[in-house]
Design a protein around this motif. Structure first.
Motif, PDB file in Angstrom:
ATOM      1  N   PRO A   1      19.626  86.694   2.024  1.00 37.27           N
ATOM      2  CA  PRO A   1      18.899  87.445   3.174  1.00 37.27           C
ATOM      3  C   PRO A   1      17.479  87.304   3.276  1.00 37.27           C
ATOM      4  CG  PRO A   1      20.252  88.628   1.873  1.00 37.27           C
ATOM      5  CD  PRO A   1      20.130  87.176   1.295  1.00 37.27           C
ATOM      6  N   THR A   2      16.837  87.594   4.348  1.00 31.14           N
ATOM      7  CA  THR A   2      15.503  87.500   4.663  1.00 31.14           C
ATOM      8  C   THR A   2      14.723  88.588   3.983  1.00 31.14           C
ATOM      9  OG1 THR A   2      15.473  88.704   6.753  1.00 31.14           O
ATOM     10  CG2 THR A   2      15.537  86.276   6.872  1.00 31.14           C
ATOM     11  N   ASN A   3      15.285  89.669   3.718  1.00 28.53           N
ATOM     12  CA  ASN A   3      14.576  90.760   2.982  1.00 28.53           C
ATOM     13  C   ASN A   3      15.065  91.098   1.663  1.00 28.53           C
ATOM     14  OD1 ASN A   3      17.277  91.557   3.338  1.00 28.53           O
ATOM     15  ND2 ASN A   3      17.072  93.503   4.411  1.00 28.53           N
ATOM     16  N   TYR A   4      15.532  89.801   1.138  1.00 32.87           N
ATOM     17  CA  TYR A   4      16.038  89.896  -0.469  1.00 32.87           C
ATOM     18  C   TYR A   4      14.819  89.820  -1.303  1.00 32.87           C
ATOM     19  CZ  TYR A   4      17.850  88.094  -4.505  1.00 32.87           C
ATOM     20  OH  TYR A   4      18.484  88.026  -5.969  1.00 32.87           O
ATOM     21  N   SER A   5      15.169  90.584  -2.401  1.00 30.07           N
ATOM     22  CA  SER A   5      13.889  90.793  -3.232  1.00 30.07           C
ATOM     23  C   SER A   5      14.499  90.362  -4.784  1.00 30.07           C
ATOM     24  CB  SER A   5      13.657  92.417  -3.499  1.00 30.07           C
ATOM     25  OG  SER A   5      12.851  92.326  -4.783  1.00 30.07           O
TER      26      SER A   5
ATOM     27  N   VAL B   1      26.700  93.309   5.465  1.00 35.56           N
ATOM     28  CA  VAL B   1      25.979  94.063   5.906  1.00 35.56           C
ATOM     29  C   VAL B   1      24.955  93.413   6.581  1.00 35.56           C
ATOM     30  CG1 VAL B   1      23.894  95.522   4.976  1.00 35.56           C
ATOM     31  CG2 VAL B   1      25.807  95.455   3.411  1.00 35.56           C
ATOM     32  N   ASP B   2      24.746  94.238   7.894  1.00 34.88           N
ATOM     33  CA  ASP B   2      23.824  93.648   8.782  1.00 34.88           C
ATOM     34  C   ASP B   2      22.706  93.227   8.458  1.00 34.88           C
ATOM     35  OD1 ASP B   2      25.827  93.290  10.909  1.00 34.88           O
ATOM     36  OD2 ASP B   2      25.296  95.343  11.869  1.00 34.88           O
ATOM     37  N   ASN B   3      22.036  92.188   8.697  1.00 37.88           N
ATOM     38  CA  ASN B   3      20.827  91.619   8.201  1.00 37.88           C
ATOM     39  C   ASN B   3      19.774  91.480   9.841  1.00 37.88           C
ATOM     40  OD1 ASN B   3      18.502  91.353   6.701  1.00 37.88           O
ATOM     41  ND2 ASN B   3      18.938  88.879   6.387  1.00 37.88           N
ATOM     42  N   SER B   4      18.569  91.006   9.540  1.00 40.09           N
ATOM     43  CA  SER B   4      17.862  91.047  10.609  1.00 40.09           C
ATOM     44  C   SER B   4      18.519  89.614  11.482  1.00 40.09           C
ATOM     45  CB  SER B   4      16.332  90.775  10.601  1.00 40.09           C
ATOM     46  OG  SER B   4      15.990  89.776   9.775  1.00 40.09           O
ATOM     47  N   THR B   5      18.269  89.749  12.699  1.00 39.70           N
ATOM     48  CA  THR B   5      18.814  88.455  13.668  1.00 39.70           C
ATOM     49  C   THR B   5      17.768  87.349  13.299  1.00 39.70           C
ATOM     50  OG1 THR B   5      17.679  89.116  15.516  1.00 39.70           O
ATOM     51  CG2 THR B   5      20.234  89.753  15.272  1.00 39.70           C
ATOM     52  N   ALA B   6      18.162  86.169  13.536  1.00 39.27           N
ATOM     53  CA  ALA B   6      17.172  85.050  13.258  1.00 39.27           C
ATOM     54  C   ALA B   6      16.998  83.847  14.293  1.00 39.27           C
ATOM     55  CB  ALA B   6      17.632  84.372  11.994  1.00 39.27           C
ATOM     56  N   ALA B   7      16.188  83.526  14.706  1.00 39.23           N
ATOM     57  CA  ALA B   7      15.812  82.194  15.465  1.00 39.23           C
ATOM     58  C   ALA B   7      16.481  81.098  14.974  1.00 39.23           C
ATOM     59  CB  ALA B   7      14.498  82.085  15.752  1.00 39.23           C
ATOM     60  N   PHE B   8      17.194  80.349  15.999  1.00 34.40           N
ATOM     61  CA  PHE B   8      17.922  78.972  15.567  1.00 34.40           C
ATOM     62  C   PHE B   8      17.128  77.864  16.153  1.00 34.40           C
ATOM     63  CE2 PHE B   8      22.160  81.003  15.927  1.00 34.40           C
ATOM     64  CZ  PHE B   8      22.420  81.002  14.808  1.00 34.40           C
ATOM     65  N   VAL B   9      16.741  76.901  15.379  1.00 39.43           N
ATOM     66  CA  VAL B   9      15.911  75.531  15.494  1.00 39.43           C
ATOM     67  C   VAL B   9      16.723  74.493  15.179  1.00 39.43           C
ATOM     68  CG1 VAL B   9      13.979  74.350  15.651  1.00 39.43           C
ATOM     69  CG2 VAL B   9      13.809  76.701  15.906  1.00 39.43           C
ATOM     70  N   GLU B  10      17.347  73.551  16.045  1.00 33.01           N
ATOM     71  CA  GLU B  10      18.205  72.339  15.469  1.00 33.01           C
ATOM     72  C   GLU B  10      17.516  71.047  16.158  1.00 33.01           C
ATOM     73  OE1 GLU B  10      22.241  70.179  16.109  1.00 33.01           O
ATOM     74  OE2 GLU B  10      21.551  71.508  17.698  1.00 33.01           O
ATOM     75  N   LEU B  11      17.139  70.340  15.126  1.00 29.79           N
ATOM     76  CA  LEU B  11      17.003  68.727  15.560  1.00 29.79           C
ATOM     77  C   LEU B  11      17.802  68.028  14.898  1.00 29.79           C
ATOM     78  CD1 LEU B  11      14.849  66.726  16.655  1.00 29.79           C
ATOM     79  CD2 LEU B  11      13.622  66.917  14.788  1.00 29.79           C
ATOM     80  N   SER B  12      18.465  67.265  15.537  1.00 31.02           N
ATOM     81  CA  SER B  12      19.601  66.229  15.055  1.00 31.02           C
ATOM     82  C   SER B  12      19.433  64.807  15.539  1.00 31.02           C
ATOM     83  CB  SER B  12      21.124  66.912  15.327  1.00 31.02           C
ATOM     84  OG  SER B  12      21.235  67.044  16.585  1.00 31.02           O
ATOM     85  N   LEU B  13      19.362  63.969  14.745  1.00 28.17           N
ATOM     86  CA  LEU B  13      19.446  62.523  14.905  1.00 28.17           C
ATOM     87  C   LEU B  13      20.962  62.175  14.821  1.00 28.17           C
ATOM     88  CD1 LEU B  13      16.124  61.694  12.856  1.00 28.17           C
ATOM     89  CD2 LEU B  13      16.479  62.283  15.413  1.00 28.17           C
ATOM     90  N   LYS B  14      21.464  61.358  15.779  1.00 24.23           N
ATOM     91  CA  LYS B  14      22.879  60.967  15.414  1.00 24.23           C
ATOM     92  C   LYS B  14      23.018  59.591  15.836  1.00 24.23           C
ATOM     93  CE  LYS B  14      24.159  65.171  18.033  1.00 24.23           C
ATOM     94  NZ  LYS B  14      24.941  65.898  18.948  1.00 24.23           N
TER      95      LYS B  14
END
Length: 163
Positions: free
Chosen positions: A78-82, A131-144
């Motif tokens: 999680p992004t809020n992990y400690s 447990v719900d965590n903060s939503t996140a942005a997706f970024v994808e770059l794929s070479l095929k």
């Protein structure tokens, strides 16, 4: 969004000309999430639709644009992990979201395929151990790269089909 990965993808035309296709990639990703160098693994299923606006161009390059659903499950941190609270960051992770993609497909030969896709999106559900965590942005770059298969076509009376 999650690290490096590999994928397999299948694409199929929805119309005879090939202007609109369905795309079904299966993506497996991994990244190091903690000082012990353990890896988090996520598996993505990303069904989408591609539209090819320059399909009839004479070049060997075809551009695409379209929406994609994103479903992922596996292990995550999680992004809020400690680390001070819990030394084991690996938790069950479930994500659901959507992204828009643009791509460029190059066909150097009849059966050779090279491509690049770029996508931006957002997760609507992002749960760690239910447990719900903060939503996140997706970024994808794929070479095929791959093999282009066009099944056998039937010759209709009065038509010439080029292969």
């Amino acid at each position: 969004e999650h690290g490096n990965g590999v994928s397999l993808s299948w694409e199929h035309s929805l119309d005879k000309a090939g202007w609109v296709t369905i795309n079904l990639p299966l993506v497996c990703t991994w990244h190091n999430s903690d000082p012990a160098n353990q890896k988090d693994y996520l598996t993505y299923i990303m069904p989408g639709v591609k539209v090819y606006p320059n399909l009839n161009s004479s070049g060997k390059t075809k551009c695409s644009i379209g929406p994609t659903l994103v479903f992922a499950m596996g292990q995550g941190t999680p992004t809020n992990y400690s680390y001070a609270i819990d030394p084991s960051p690996h938790q069950n992770n479930l994500m659901l979201g959507a992204m828009g993609q643009v791509g460029d497909n190059i066909f150097p030969t009849e059966h050779t395929y090279l491509g690049v896709d770029f996508g931006l999106g957002y997760s609507y559900i992002n749960r760690y151990n239910n447990v719900d965590n903060s939503t996140a942005a997706f970024v994808e770059l794929s070479l095929k790269f791959g093999y282009r298969y066009e099944g056998k076509q039937k010759k209709q009376p009065g038509m010439t089909i080029k292969n």
